[in-house]
Design an enzyme around this catalytic site. Sequence first.
Site, PDB file in Angstrom:
ATOM      1  N   ASP A  69       3.757 -22.423   4.682  1.00  0.00           N
ATOM      2  CA  ASP A  69       4.284 -20.880   4.380  1.00  0.00           C
ATOM      3  C   ASP A  69       4.861 -20.603   5.733  1.00  0.00           C
ATOM      4  O   ASP A  69       4.620 -20.307   6.799  1.00  0.00           O
ATOM      5  CB  ASP A  69       2.983 -20.053   4.198  1.00  0.00           C
TER       6      ASP A  69
ATOM      7  N   CYS B  26       9.407 -16.852  -0.550  1.00  0.00           N
ATOM      8  CA  CYS B  26      10.078 -17.886   0.456  1.00  0.00           C
ATOM      9  C   CYS B  26      10.267 -19.176   0.285  1.00  0.00           C
ATOM     10  O   CYS B  26      11.528 -19.527  -0.018  1.00  0.00           O
ATOM     11  CB  CYS B  26       9.020 -17.887   1.630  1.00  0.00           C
ATOM     12  N   ARG B  27       9.170 -20.078  -0.075  1.00  0.00           N
ATOM     13  CA  ARG B  27       9.090 -21.710  -0.485  1.00  0.00           C
ATOM     14  C   ARG B  27       9.881 -21.796  -1.700  1.00  0.00           C
ATOM     15  O   ARG B  27      10.708 -22.698  -1.851  1.00  0.00           O
ATOM     16  CB  ARG B  27       7.962 -22.002   0.034  1.00  0.00           C
ATOM     17  N   SER B  28       9.211 -21.246  -2.860  1.00  0.00           N
ATOM     18  CA  SER B  28       9.477 -21.725  -4.194  1.00  0.00           C
ATOM     19  C   SER B  28      11.093 -21.215  -4.542  1.00  0.00           C
ATOM     20  O   SER B  28      11.599 -22.130  -5.279  1.00  0.00           O
ATOM     21  CB  SER B  28       8.585 -21.219  -5.214  1.00  0.00           C
TER      22      SER B  28
ATOM     23  N   ASN C 259       6.315 -16.486  -4.417  1.00  0.00           N
ATOM     24  CA  ASN C 259       7.791 -16.718  -4.958  1.00  0.00           C
ATOM     25  C   ASN C 259       8.894 -15.849  -4.152  1.00  0.00           C
ATOM     26  O   ASN C 259       9.742 -15.456  -5.021  1.00  0.00           O
ATOM     27  CB  ASN C 259       7.560 -16.137  -6.413  1.00  0.00           C
TER      28      ASN C 259
ATOM     29  N   CYS D 295       5.074 -21.133  -5.398  1.00  0.00           N
ATOM     30  CA  CYS D 295       4.159 -20.750  -3.858  1.00  0.00           C
ATOM     31  C   CYS D 295       3.249 -19.472  -3.911  1.00  0.00           C
ATOM     32  O   CYS D 295       3.254 -19.097  -5.116  1.00  0.00           O
ATOM     33  CB  CYS D 295       5.215 -20.772  -2.751  1.00  0.00           C
TER      34      CYS D 295
HETATM   35  C1  WE7 Z   1       2.536 -13.498   1.882  1.00  0.00           C
HETATM   36  C2  WE7 Z   1       3.202 -14.548   2.207  1.00  0.00           C
HETATM   37  C3  WE7 Z   1       4.325 -15.152   1.604  1.00  0.00           C
HETATM   38  C4  WE7 Z   1       1.313 -14.444   3.505  1.00  0.00           C
HETATM   39  N1  WE7 Z   1       5.030 -14.410   1.028  1.00  0.00           N
HETATM   40  N2  WE7 Z   1       3.114 -12.592   1.476  1.00  0.00           N
HETATM   41 CL1  WE7 Z   1       0.558  -9.860   2.479  1.00  0.00          CL
HETATM   42  C5  WE7 Z   1       0.463 -10.726   0.931  1.00  0.00           C
HETATM   43  C6  WE7 Z   1      -1.095 -10.796   0.356  1.00  0.00           C
HETATM   44  C7  WE7 Z   1      -1.233 -11.549  -0.955  1.00  0.00           C
HETATM   45  C8  WE7 Z   1      -0.225 -12.115  -1.428  1.00  0.00           C
HETATM   46  C9  WE7 Z   1       1.065 -12.007  -0.896  1.00  0.00           C
HETATM   47 CL2  WE7 Z   1       2.203 -12.750  -1.702  1.00  0.00          CL
HETATM   48  C10 WE7 Z   1       1.417 -11.488   0.231  1.00  0.00           C
HETATM   49  C11 WE7 Z   1       2.750 -11.153   1.190  1.00  0.00           C
HETATM   50  C12 WE7 Z   1       4.242 -12.996   0.647  1.00  0.00           C
HETATM   51  N3  WE7 Z   1       4.845 -16.279   1.927  1.00  0.00           N
HETATM   52  N4  WE7 Z   1       2.331 -15.533   3.160  1.00  0.00           N
HETATM   53  N5  WE7 Z   1       1.498 -13.356   3.027  1.00  0.00           N
HETATM   54  C13 WE7 Z   1       0.279 -14.792   4.351  1.00  0.00           C
HETATM   55  C14 WE7 Z   1       0.292 -15.872   5.132  1.00  0.00           C
HETATM   56  C15 WE7 Z   1      -0.657 -16.363   6.183  1.00  0.00           C
HETATM   57  C16 WE7 Z   1      -1.972 -15.596   6.094  1.00  0.00           C
HETATM   58  C17 WE7 Z   1      -2.079 -14.407   5.076  1.00  0.00           C
HETATM   59  C18 WE7 Z   1      -1.109 -14.025   4.350  1.00  0.00           C
HETATM   60  C19 WE7 Z   1      -1.480 -12.964   3.291  1.00  0.00           C
END
Ligand code: WE7
Length: 158
Positions: free
Chosen positions: A130, A18-20, A16, A13
């Site tokens: 997500d 939440c979902r995966s 890595n 995902c």
């Molecule tokens: C998430 C995420 C998720 C969103 N886990 N993050 Cl702040 C950000 C920016 C780039 C990559 C990641 Cl992984 C993250 C932190 C971690 N499941 N979902 N961000 C998300 C959801 C909806 C709209 C925009 C974002 C960045």
Amino acid sequence: MATTGTKSALFVCLGNICRSPIAEAVFRKMATDAGVVDKWVIDSAATSDWNTGSNPDARGLACLRKHGIETSHSARQVTKDDFLSFDYILCMDESNLSELNRKAKNVKNGSAKIELLGSYDPEKQLIIQDPYYGSDQDFEKVYEQCVRCCNAFLKMNS
Ligand code: WE7
């Protein structure tokens, strides 16, 4: 490369956390209960490097624990080697899918099958959304989708 006789699945995902990790833990539990876990290499990874080293989201851990599943995973990003060593790379949404296909283009002779985990859902819910900005109920929904999909995926591979 996986040893002869083993199969391998990498759940992917965005981060890595939440979902995966939920999908990975659910699939490992199912393979364990079915007595075939030794025949599998099971892991999870992120398309982004944002959360590298982080533990799974506390809401996801609570959801898994509620269903009698423990996990200790540390987030990592997908590597070039993953596209060579895994049989299946199973992801959650269209954004994961296009990101993985884009990365796969840079890997010569990559043989992993890149698919949506939801394509295995008997209830046909193709996308696993997500839950990052969602509620405990959204995590529960992710869990239920993972259970249905992993069960079908394991059956197809036995
Ligand atoms: C998430 C995420 C998720 C969103 N886990 N993050 Cl702040 C950000 C920016 C780039 C990559 C990641 Cl992984 C993250 C932190 C971690 N499941 N979902 N961000 C998300 C959801 C909806 C709209 C925009 C974002 C960045």
